[in-house]
Design an enzyme around this catalytic site. Sequence first.
Site, PDB file in Angstrom:
ATOM      1  CD  GLU A  66      -3.180   1.019   1.928  1.00  0.00           C
ATOM      2  OE1 GLU A  66      -3.960   1.990   1.945  1.00  0.00           O
ATOM      3  OE2 GLU A  66      -3.394  -0.041   2.524  1.00  0.00           O
ATOM      4  CB  SER A  67       4.077   2.114   1.609  1.00  0.00           C
ATOM      5  OG  SER A  67       3.660   1.962   2.947  1.00  0.00           O
TER       6      SER A  67
END
Length: 142
Positions: A66-67
Amino acid sequence: MTTFPADLDPELHERLITTGGGALARKMGIEFLELSAEHSVARMPVEGNTQVIGLLHGGAHVVLAESLGSVSSAIHAGPGRYAVGIEINATHSRSITEGWVIAECTALVLGRTLATHEIVMRDEEGRRLSTVRMTNMLRDAR
């Protein structure tokens, strides 16, 4: 050292430099190596990110993905816009107990209002650990 695209929004560049990708990314030891809307790469140590029996935590895979997907989407969004995650799913294929996880993020769709990326996590020998697909909604800043 992170490779940034030449046309990166200066405000986003400054935020990435000053925050290291955010507090959680720093806590997890995530290092961004290449960043663009189309293709990005990051890595994360297994050490410090394991669950009770010593395997890399499945949630750590998702945080790494997700980062990377969020930053790639923010780059695509461009100046005066931002990205917010609206959907994510993960399939874990193999466990790991030491070393580094390398994540490669590839754009599947780069639209005006949505960006979807596939993020594949591998061990240092290139074996697939997990696959994540993430969709971000692209919004205008207020």
